[in-house]
Motif scaffolding. Structure first.
Motif, PDB file in Angstrom:
ATOM      1  N   LEU A 107       0.826  -1.207   0.000  1.00 20.86           N
ATOM      2  CA  LEU A 107       0.000   0.000   0.000  1.00 20.86           C
ATOM      3  C   LEU A 107       0.863   1.260   0.000  1.00 20.86           C
ATOM      4  O   LEU A 107       0.588   2.216  -0.741  1.00 20.86           O
ATOM      5  CB  LEU A 107      -0.932   0.011   1.217  1.00 20.86           C
ATOM      6  CG  LEU A 107      -2.084  -1.000   1.207  1.00 20.86           C
ATOM      7  CD1 LEU A 107      -2.877  -0.897   2.503  1.00 20.86           C
ATOM      8  CD2 LEU A 107      -2.999  -0.767   0.009  1.00 20.86           C
ATOM      9  N   GLU A 108       1.899   1.254   0.827  1.00 23.45           N
ATOM     10  CA  GLU A 108       2.763   2.429   0.910  1.00 23.45           C
ATOM     11  C   GLU A 108       3.431   2.723  -0.429  1.00 23.45           C
ATOM     12  O   GLU A 108       3.439   3.865  -0.910  1.00 23.45           O
ATOM     13  CB  GLU A 108       3.844   2.234   1.976  1.00 23.45           C
ATOM     14  CG  GLU A 108       3.317   2.022   3.391  1.00 23.45           C
ATOM     15  CD  GLU A 108       3.235   0.550   3.746  1.00 23.45           C
ATOM     16  OE1 GLU A 108       2.640  -0.222   2.962  1.00 23.45           O
ATOM     17  OE2 GLU A 108       3.754   0.169   4.812  1.00 23.45           O
ATOM     18  N   HIS A 109       3.992   1.686  -1.036  1.00 21.73           N
ATOM     19  CA  HIS A 109       4.735   1.894  -2.276  1.00 21.73           C
ATOM     20  C   HIS A 109       3.821   2.177  -3.471  1.00 21.73           C
ATOM     21  O   HIS A 109       4.259   2.736  -4.474  1.00 21.73           O
ATOM     22  CB  HIS A 109       5.644   0.684  -2.555  1.00 21.73           C
ATOM     23  CG  HIS A 109       6.817   0.604  -1.632  1.00 21.73           C
ATOM     24  ND1 HIS A 109       7.899   1.452  -1.731  1.00 21.73           N
ATOM     25  CD2 HIS A 109       7.066  -0.193  -0.568  1.00 21.73           C
ATOM     26  CE1 HIS A 109       8.773   1.167  -0.778  1.00 21.73           C
ATOM     27  NE2 HIS A 109       8.293   0.181  -0.063  1.00 21.73           N
ATOM     28  N   THR A 110       2.549   1.801  -3.359  1.00 16.18           N
ATOM     29  CA  THR A 110       1.599   2.104  -4.435  1.00 16.18           C
ATOM     30  C   THR A 110       1.072   3.529  -4.331  1.00 16.18           C
ATOM     31  O   THR A 110       1.029   4.262  -5.328  1.00 16.18           O
ATOM     32  CB  THR A 110       0.403   1.121  -4.395  1.00 16.18           C
ATOM     33  OG1 THR A 110       0.885  -0.207  -4.613  1.00 16.18           O
ATOM     34  CG2 THR A 110      -0.612   1.481  -5.475  1.00 16.18           C
ATOM     35  N   PHE A 111       0.684   3.932  -3.126  1.00 14.63           N
ATOM     36  CA  PHE A 111      -0.037   5.198  -2.984  1.00 14.63           C
ATOM     37  C   PHE A 111       0.803   6.395  -2.532  1.00 14.63           C
ATOM     38  O   PHE A 111       0.475   7.538  -2.870  1.00 14.63           O
ATOM     39  CB  PHE A 111      -1.224   5.018  -2.042  1.00 14.63           C
ATOM     40  CG  PHE A 111      -2.292   4.106  -2.614  1.00 14.63           C
ATOM     41  CD1 PHE A 111      -3.132   4.564  -3.620  1.00 14.63           C
ATOM     42  CD2 PHE A 111      -2.417   2.804  -2.182  1.00 14.63           C
ATOM     43  CE1 PHE A 111      -4.098   3.734  -4.172  1.00 14.63           C
ATOM     44  CE2 PHE A 111      -3.372   1.963  -2.725  1.00 14.63           C
ATOM     45  CZ  PHE A 111      -4.220   2.428  -3.728  1.00 14.63           C
ATOM     46  N   LEU A 112       1.864   6.159  -1.791  1.00 14.48           N
ATOM     47  CA  LEU A 112       2.645   7.309  -1.336  1.00 14.48           C
ATOM     48  C   LEU A 112       3.314   8.082  -2.480  1.00 14.48           C
ATOM     49  O   LEU A 112       3.409   9.313  -2.401  1.00 14.48           O
ATOM     50  CB  LEU A 112       3.685   6.879  -0.297  1.00 14.48           C
ATOM     51  CG  LEU A 112       3.117   6.712   1.115  1.00 14.48           C
ATOM     52  CD1 LEU A 112       4.169   6.157   2.058  1.00 14.48           C
ATOM     53  CD2 LEU A 112       2.566   8.028   1.652  1.00 14.48           C
ATOM     54  N   PRO A 113       3.777   7.433  -3.561  1.00 13.54           N
ATOM     55  CA  PRO A 113       4.296   8.226  -4.679  1.00 13.54           C
ATOM     56  C   PRO A 113       3.248   9.178  -5.248  1.00 13.54           C
ATOM     57  O   PRO A 113       3.569  10.299  -5.660  1.00 13.54           O
ATOM     58  CB  PRO A 113       4.710   7.165  -5.703  1.00 13.54           C
ATOM     59  CG  PRO A 113       5.051   5.971  -4.878  1.00 13.54           C
ATOM     60  CD  PRO A 113       4.034   5.991  -3.764  1.00 13.54           C
ATOM     61  N   MET A 114       1.974   8.737  -5.269  1.00  9.95           N
ATOM     62  CA  MET A 114       0.899   9.609  -5.745  1.00  9.95           C
ATOM     63  C   MET A 114       0.711  10.795  -4.795  1.00  9.95           C
ATOM     64  O   MET A 114       0.508  11.933  -5.238  1.00  9.95           O
ATOM     65  CB  MET A 114      -0.415   8.821  -5.841  1.00  9.95           C
ATOM     66  CG  MET A 114      -0.375   7.620  -6.768  1.00  9.95           C
ATOM     67  SD  MET A 114      -1.965   6.748  -6.748  1.00  9.95           S
ATOM     68  CE  MET A 114      -1.508   5.205  -7.560  1.00  9.95           C
ATOM     69  N   VAL A 115       0.774  10.517  -3.500  1.00 14.61           N
ATOM     70  CA  VAL A 115       0.631  11.577  -2.510  1.00 14.61           C
ATOM     71  C   VAL A 115       1.785  12.574  -2.648  1.00 14.61           C
ATOM     72  O   VAL A 115       1.569  13.797  -2.662  1.00 14.61           O
ATOM     73  CB  VAL A 115       0.587  10.998  -1.082  1.00 14.61           C
ATOM     74  CG1 VAL A 115       0.603  12.139  -0.049  1.00 14.61           C
ATOM     75  CG2 VAL A 115      -0.638  10.122  -0.897  1.00 14.61           C
ATOM     76  N   LEU A 116       2.997  12.046  -2.755  1.00 16.02           N
ATOM     77  CA  LEU A 116       4.162  12.922  -2.890  1.00 16.02           C
ATOM     78  C   LEU A 116       4.067  13.790  -4.138  1.00 16.02           C
ATOM     79  O   LEU A 116       4.356  14.983  -4.110  1.00 16.02           O
ATOM     80  CB  LEU A 116       5.445  12.099  -2.922  1.00 16.02           C
ATOM     81  CG  LEU A 116       6.751  12.874  -3.023  1.00 16.02           C
ATOM     82  CD1 LEU A 116       6.913  13.826  -1.837  1.00 16.02           C
ATOM     83  CD2 LEU A 116       7.934  11.923  -3.113  1.00 16.02           C
ATOM     84  N   ALA A 117       3.599  13.189  -5.245  1.00 13.22           N
ATOM     85  CA  ALA A 117       3.464  13.940  -6.477  1.00 13.22           C
ATOM     86  C   ALA A 117       2.418  15.043  -6.328  1.00 13.22           C
ATOM     87  O   ALA A 117       2.549  16.141  -6.897  1.00 13.22           O
ATOM     88  CB  ALA A 117       3.074  13.004  -7.615  1.00 13.22           C
ATOM     89  N   ALA A 118       1.381  14.782  -5.538  1.00 10.89           N
ATOM     90  CA  ALA A 118       0.304  15.755  -5.352  1.00 10.89           C
ATOM     91  C   ALA A 118       0.707  16.922  -4.465  1.00 10.89           C
ATOM     92  O   ALA A 118       0.153  18.014  -4.581  1.00 10.89           O
ATOM     93  CB  ALA A 118      -0.932  15.061  -4.772  1.00 10.89           C
ATOM     94  N   VAL A 119       1.670  16.691  -3.582  1.00 12.24           N
ATOM     95  CA  VAL A 119       2.033  17.754  -2.623  1.00 12.24           C
ATOM     96  C   VAL A 119       3.451  18.282  -2.852  1.00 12.24           C
ATOM     97  O   VAL A 119       4.023  18.921  -1.982  1.00 12.24           O
ATOM     98  CB  VAL A 119       1.905  17.263  -1.165  1.00 12.24           C
ATOM     99  CG1 VAL A 119       0.483  16.840  -0.881  1.00 12.24           C
ATOM    100  CG2 VAL A 119       2.885  16.125  -0.869  1.00 12.24           C
ATOM    101  N   SER A 120       4.000  18.029  -4.046  1.00 13.25           N
ATOM    102  CA  SER A 120       5.356  18.522  -4.312  1.00 13.25           C
ATOM    103  C   SER A 120       5.469  19.056  -5.722  1.00 13.25           C
ATOM    104  O   SER A 120       4.635  18.795  -6.572  1.00 13.25           O
ATOM    105  CB  SER A 120       6.374  17.395  -4.102  1.00 13.25           C
ATOM    106  OG  SER A 120       6.184  16.382  -5.071  1.00 13.25           O
ATOM    107  N   ARG A 121       6.502  19.803  -5.920  1.00  8.02           N
ATOM    108  CA  ARG A 121       6.795  20.322  -7.265  1.00  8.02           C
ATOM    109  C   ARG A 121       8.304  20.503  -7.358  1.00  8.02           C
ATOM    110  O   ARG A 121       8.985  20.723  -6.352  1.00  8.02           O
ATOM    111  CB  ARG A 121       6.095  21.661  -7.483  1.00  8.02           C
ATOM    112  CG  ARG A 121       6.453  22.744  -6.476  1.00  8.02           C
ATOM    113  CD  ARG A 121       5.638  24.019  -6.702  1.00  8.02           C
ATOM    114  NE  ARG A 121       6.032  25.069  -5.769  1.00  8.02           N
ATOM    115  CZ  ARG A 121       5.588  25.186  -4.531  1.00  8.02           C
ATOM    116  NH1 ARG A 121       4.729  24.303  -4.064  1.00  8.02           N
ATOM    117  NH2 ARG A 121       5.991  26.159  -3.731  1.00  8.02           N
ATOM    118  N   PRO A 122       8.860  20.454  -8.570  1.00  7.58           N
ATOM    119  CA  PRO A 122      10.300  20.628  -8.744  1.00  7.58           C
ATOM    120  C   PRO A 122      10.730  22.028  -8.275  1.00  7.58           C
ATOM    121  O   PRO A 122       9.965  22.980  -8.429  1.00  7.58           O
ATOM    122  CB  PRO A 122      10.504  20.444 -10.248  1.00  7.58           C
ATOM    123  CG  PRO A 122       9.329  19.644 -10.696  1.00  7.58           C
ATOM    124  CD  PRO A 122       8.184  20.094  -9.833  1.00  7.58           C
TER     125      PRO A 122
END
Length: 201
Positions: free
Chosen positions: A186-201
């Motif tokens: 679950l962590e490896h599936t969904f946390l990348p999506m969360v990180l992408a949603a709350v971060s920017r280059p």
């Protein structure tokens, strides 16, 4: 020649190891001081010369885990900070490494959390331990983010809280349904999506 300080440290370590096993088998409230002493091979006197109560002993287990994590973070940070994309792997890896026996640790930490919800003194002490843990993980997130030019749109500590919450909830599900929810899935599936949603280059 073994010094009194080294002998005391060895006694304390054996009591902690024995307690870890007994708590996992019988629960925090079900385990007595006598049970812990018997498992570790010591007397009640040895217990009370090291710990004032079972609460203090459990908090010492949390402290030992936190100390080990701090050492791992300090050792890994120079390499991790220079590798883009390692933020989630670093944080999740440290959370996994904190407890080699996930089932045993989950039983203890969950039951002591329930105890702390009913006991204000235990809650204060547990919150202090968890705050230390979060602070160091937050510093790790901040340092890796800065090195990889990644900017979070939420406070780093809130992101860390979310990672811990998902990790703890997912661990509960994977222990109960290992074939349906493999550890870490679950962590490896969904946390990348969360990180992408709350971060920017």
């Amino acid at each position: 020649m073994e010094t009194p300080k080294r002998r005391r440290s060895a006694t304390r370590a054996r009591l902690l190891e024995g307690a870890l096993e007994v708590f996992a088998e019988r629960g925090f409230h079900g385990a007595s001081v006598e049970d812990i002493c018997e498992r570790a091979g010591f007397t009640r006197g040895a217990f009370y010369s090291n710990f004032a109560s079972k609460d203090e002993l459990v908090l010492a287990l949390f402290q030992a885990t936190t100390d080990r994590l701090l050492e791992q973070i300090s050792a890994l940070l120079p390499d991790l900070a220079n590798k883009p994309g390692t933020l989630l792997d670093a944080v999740l890896g440290l959370l996994d490494d904190a407890a080699p026996d996930q089932r045993q640790w989950h039983l203890i930490s969950t039951e002591f959390t329930l105890h702390a919800l009913r006991n204000a003194e235990a809650a204060t002490a547990l919150n202090r331990q968890r705050a230390m843990f979060r602070q160091r993980l937050t510093e790790l997130v901040e340092e890796i983010s800065a090195a990889s030019d990644l900017r979070l749109s939420v406070p780093p500590e809130q992101f860390v809280r979310l990672v811990i919450a998902l990790h703890e909830g997912a661990r509960s599900q994977s222990l109960l349904e290992p074939s349906e929810v493999p550890a870490g899935s679950l962590e490896h599936t969904f946390l990348p999506m969360v990180l992408a949603a709350v971060s920017r280059p």
